[in-house]
Design an enzyme around this catalytic site. Structure first.
Site, PDB file in Angstrom:
ATOM      1  N   ASP A  15      -8.359  -9.084   4.007  1.00 21.62           N
ATOM      2  CA  ASP A  15      -8.122  -7.959   4.905  1.00 21.62           C
ATOM      3  C   ASP A  15      -9.192  -7.808   5.972  1.00 21.62           C
ATOM      4  O   ASP A  15     -10.060  -6.922   5.847  1.00 21.62           O
ATOM      5  CB  ASP A  15      -8.042  -6.657   4.078  1.00 21.62           C
TER       6      ASP A  15
ATOM      7  N   GLU B 273       0.815  -1.209   0.000  1.00 18.88           N
ATOM      8  CA  GLU B 273       0.000   0.000   0.000  1.00 18.88           C
ATOM      9  C   GLU B 273       0.855   1.268   0.000  1.00 18.88           C
ATOM     10  O   GLU B 273       0.616   2.209   0.749  1.00 18.88           O
ATOM     11  CB  GLU B 273      -0.958  -0.014   1.192  1.00 18.88           C
TER      12      GLU B 273
ATOM     13  N   GLU C   6     -12.901  -2.144  11.774  1.00 20.62           N
ATOM     14  CA  GLU C   6     -12.802  -1.426  10.508  1.00 20.62           C
ATOM     15  C   GLU C   6     -13.911  -1.830   9.539  1.00 20.62           C
ATOM     16  O   GLU C   6     -14.511  -0.973   8.886  1.00 20.62           O
ATOM     17  CB  GLU C   6     -11.431  -1.702   9.872  1.00 20.62           C
TER      18      GLU C   6
HETATM   19  O1  GCW Z   1      -7.087  -2.915   6.406  1.00 15.09           O
HETATM   20  C1  GCW Z   1      -6.247  -2.071   5.676  1.00 15.09           C
HETATM   21  C2  GCW Z   1      -6.621  -0.729   6.140  1.00 15.09           C
HETATM   22  C3  GCW Z   1      -5.481   0.236   6.166  1.00 15.09           C
HETATM   23  C4  GCW Z   1      -4.324  -0.416   6.925  1.00 15.09           C
HETATM   24  C5  GCW Z   1      -3.925  -1.665   6.167  1.00 15.09           C
HETATM   25  C6  GCW Z   1      -2.809  -2.420   6.861  1.00 15.09           C
HETATM   26  C7  GCW Z   1      -2.719   0.573   8.378  1.00 15.09           C
HETATM   27  O2  GCW Z   1      -7.674  -0.245   5.380  1.00 15.09           O
HETATM   28  O3  GCW Z   1      -5.921   1.402   6.806  1.00 15.09           O
HETATM   29  O4  GCW Z   1      -3.238   0.457   7.096  1.00 15.09           O
HETATM   30  O5  GCW Z   1      -5.009  -2.532   6.068  1.00 15.09           O
HETATM   31  O6  GCW Z   1      -3.137  -3.354   7.583  1.00 15.09           O
HETATM   32  O7  GCW Z   1      -1.668  -2.112   6.668  1.00 15.09           O
END
Ligand code: GCW
Length: 711
Positions: A398, A324, A426
């Site tokens: 995720d 990311e 989240e």
């Molecule tokens: O779940 C996703 C989130 C991001 C997060 C990423 C991660 C900290 O949307 O906000 O960043 O995973 O786990 O690195």
């Protein structure tokens, strides 16, 4: 005289208004509240067992034990517990190691203590002539602290203390909270206010909350805290920040909590050289962070020394790299092991560890995002230094409402894998929805990976027993912020609680943990406890039902991750919703079977075959692994489209029941907590309706079938 009495009355009223506000419990005390015991019989039995305590140790931790036990027992018993030397009283609670106390030496077996390591403890009652003793024994003061909190928990939950015989040691060695806290005090995916850490005040001013945070964690056995976001700002490693970090470490140390930091892989680079994929540029003076460059290696060695000079028990680094947009070794043609090992070498002289995250999903690796971490990491098994963990999320995508287990678990037998769970909700309604997560975590711990044959549960992989790990770890992305009640939703506290307890012993049941938490936090009225527990235990499944039933995933609002947005298709493809649900005129779901993306091939047999076959794939994962025709016959006898609608309906119904159940508790629980939860549930009901309507209506445009009614 009259005037004086009026003034007195006014002052009294004002005092009452400030300190005894009729609004009630603000949730600050979490589960470490020590309300006096209402059950008089129980109280009388406790009174016969403990009148004084002896804590012969002299460390800062011993002082905490004394204070906490005195504070707790005084309030719970409603009378003064005296602190005495360990040979004076008849109804004595003795807390010590064999070295500290002759009583402990007399009544505990060294051979048993030797099996308990640094954190385990023994709780037992001893009857010797007229003397009744309760002893808490351990090998270290921190072990004694854990034992003391356990004793308090037993009293708080009105458990029987006669004939105590309880031995406990953690199944997992590193039990951490991961904070996604930024230096500007925003919290990524945090829904409970700002970060706890007041960087502008540190190191000089220490907010008392730091201590209460440490108490709460120690009461569960959590022994480490990664205090900053994995999307790490390199500035955390600047000398002025390290002093602030050291001040926090000093507060946490006597509670057995070590500090860890998330680091940015580009830290050694000068800001002016900021490479493109680095989010912020570094803090050093180099032009590269290539892990094979001796200057880069030296930079990290110097940094490690600087950190350990300030924080001798510093835990180590957590790293999100090549993920990311975060920088990493791949920018220099190196792999994850090269990056992790360089950092591991810098930390090794001080016994520090590296937790290298497997949350990577570079599109080139595979068209199916669910397969990417496995494909990148499995070839690196055996290539990591011994002080490196690879830290993987529970599922391959995720933190979705439900995922099958990340197939990496079991597939890297030479590398200790650390499990990352998400406590902050989240994808599960933030701090607005009541979703008790222990049942979800239990589903993962009990998930049979078959890695070493039948019975190789995720729990056994994580605790090291299945693949003989030399170190073990678990981390939970925390839901804590500076909201007065810490977690935004009062019931969010239960998730923090359950995570900590499961990190210690993942075999504890979700029901037992809910029971404990309710009794410690809300009420000891058995009927209310049962009602609330039942409501909590079904809440996760209900949330799946009204959001993403039958294995659907990643169809939430873009970025915000709160409401539904199944039609979202305007971004990098693996961030869109349509990529995941694949709805079309034929059916719904992502074909990960052997004729599709073959993600099933990453699982061990017989799971692979079970998932691969649409008729044997568990329905909870059906749309995860298969593109299922709308008229596919489900176990219920309904066709898939009807079943989908049925699930969405059931989710809403459950929330309706939660609303009604909670309303029935009006007057039976604290009024402030009652009102707070009632308001949240109302919103949850609205949101569940929105999820239902949006998703059912949207998918109907593909199924072209009537929406069935189940009324
Ligand atoms: O779940 C996703 C989130 C991001 C997060 C990423 C991660 C900290 O949307 O906000 O960043 O995973 O786990 O690195």
């Amino acid at each position: 005289m009259k005037l004086r009495s009026i003034i007195f009355t006014l002052i009294t009223l004002a005092f009452f208004a400030c300190n005894h506000s009729p609004t009630g419990d603000d949730g600050y005390d979490l589960w470490i509240k020590y309300h006096s015991i209402a059950d008089q019989q129980k109280l009388a039995s406790y009174n016969n067992l403990i009148t004084s305590i002896a804590v012969p140790g002299t460390s800062a931790t011993s002082t905490i034990i004394k204070t906490e036990l005195q504070r707790g027992l005084n309030d719970l018993f409603g009378r003064e517990i005296t602190v005495v030397a360990d040979d004076t009283s008849d109804q004595l609670l003795v807390v010590g190691t064999q070295e500290q106390s002759d009583i402990i030496k007399q009544y505990t077996d060294k051979a048993v203590l030797d099996t308990l390591g640094s954190d385990g403890f023994i709780l037992k009652s001893v009857q010797n002539q007229n003397k009744h003793l309760i002893i808490i024994a351990a090998n270290t003061d921190v072990g004694l602290l854990y034992g003391s909190y356990h004793l308090l928990r037993l009293v708080q939950t009105n458990s029987n203390l006669a004939n105590l015989r309880f031995i406990s040691k953690p199944k997992i060695q590193y039990r951490l909270l991961d904070h996604w806290d930024n230096l500007d005090r925003t919290v990524e995916r945090g829904y409970a206010g700002r970060s706890l850490w007041k960087w502008d005040e540190l190191p000089n001013i220490l907010d008392p909350r730091y201590t209460d945070y440490a108490r709460a964690n120690a009461s569960l056995g959590i022994n480490g805290s990664v205090i900053n976001n994995v999307n790490a700002n390199p500035r955390i490693l600047l000398p002025e920040y390290l002093k602030k970090v050291a001040a926090l470490a000093d507060v946490f140390r006597p509670y057995g909590i070590r500090i860890f930091l998330s680091i940015n892989f580009s830290s050694p680079i000068s800001a002016e050289f900021g490479i493109e994929s680095s989010r912020r540029g570094g803090i050093g003076d180099l032009s590269t962070s290539d892990p094979s460059d001796p200057a880069v290696q030296q930079w990290w060695k110097d940094k490690a020394k600087e950190i350990y000079d300030l924080i001798p028990d510093f835990g180590g680094f957590l790293v999100k790299a090549n993920s990311e947009g975060m920088p990493g070794p791949q920018e220099y043609g190196k792999n994850h092991a090269d990056g992790a090992n360089m950092l591991a070498d810098a930390l090794a002289p001080y016994n520090g560890i590296v937790m290298w995250r497997a949350f990577v999903y570079t599109p080139d690796t595979d068209p199916d995002r669910a397969k990417r971490a496995y494909k990148e990491f499995v070839p690196l098994d055996g290539k990591f230094r011994s002080n490196v963990f690879v830290q993987a999320k529970n599922g391959p995508i995720d933190f979705q409402s439900r995922e099958p287990v990340q197939p990496l678990f079991g597939a890297m037998p030479k590398t200790p894998l650390m499990l990352e769970l998400q406590i902050t909700q989240e994808y599960l309604g933030h701090s607005t929805h009541l979703v008790y997560l222990a049942p979800m975590w239990k589903e993962y711990f009990e998930f049979d990976t078959y890695a070493e044959g039948e019975g190789t549960t995720l729990g056994k992989i994580i605790d090291g027993s299945a693949q003989r790990y030399h170190m073990t770890g678990i981390a939970g992305v925390t839901n804590i912020g500076d909201d007065r009640n810490w977690t935004g939703h009062f019931f969010g506290q239960a998730n923090w609680y359950a995570f900590g307890r499961l990190a210690w012993d993942y075999t504890l049941s979700a029901g037992q943990l809910a029971d404990e938490w309710i009794r410690m936090s809300l009420t000891s009225d058995n009927k209310v406890v049962e009602t609330v527990k039942t409501m909590m235990l079904g809440s996760w499944e209900a949330c799946i039902d009204y959001m993403t039933p039958l294995g659907l995933h990643h169809i939430m609002q873009e970025g915000f991750h709160y409401g539904p947005q199944p039609d979202f298709d305007d971004a990098r493809i693996d961030w869109t919703s349509v990529y995941y649900h694949r709805a079309d005129s034929i059916g719904l779901g992502f074909d990960r079977s052997s004729t599709g993306s073959d993600a099933v091939g990453q699982y061990f047999s017989p799971l692979r075959e079970q998932f691969d076959n649409i008729n044997t794939c568990p329905e909870k994962y059906l749309l995860w692994f298969h593109h299922v025709p709308w008229d596919f016959k489900m176990k219920s006898g309904r066709i898939m489209w009807d079943e989908l609608c049925y699930k969405y309906d059931s989710g809403i119904e459950y929330v309706d029941r939660m609303v009604a159940t909670w309303a029935s508790l009006n007057g039976k629980v604290d009024p402030a907590i009652y009102a707070h939860v009632a308001a949240k549930l109302k919103q949850q009901r609205t949101d569940a309706g929105i999820w239902h309507d949006t998703c059912v209506n949207y998918f109907q445009t593909f199924s072209k079938r009537p929406i069935p009614s189940f009324k």
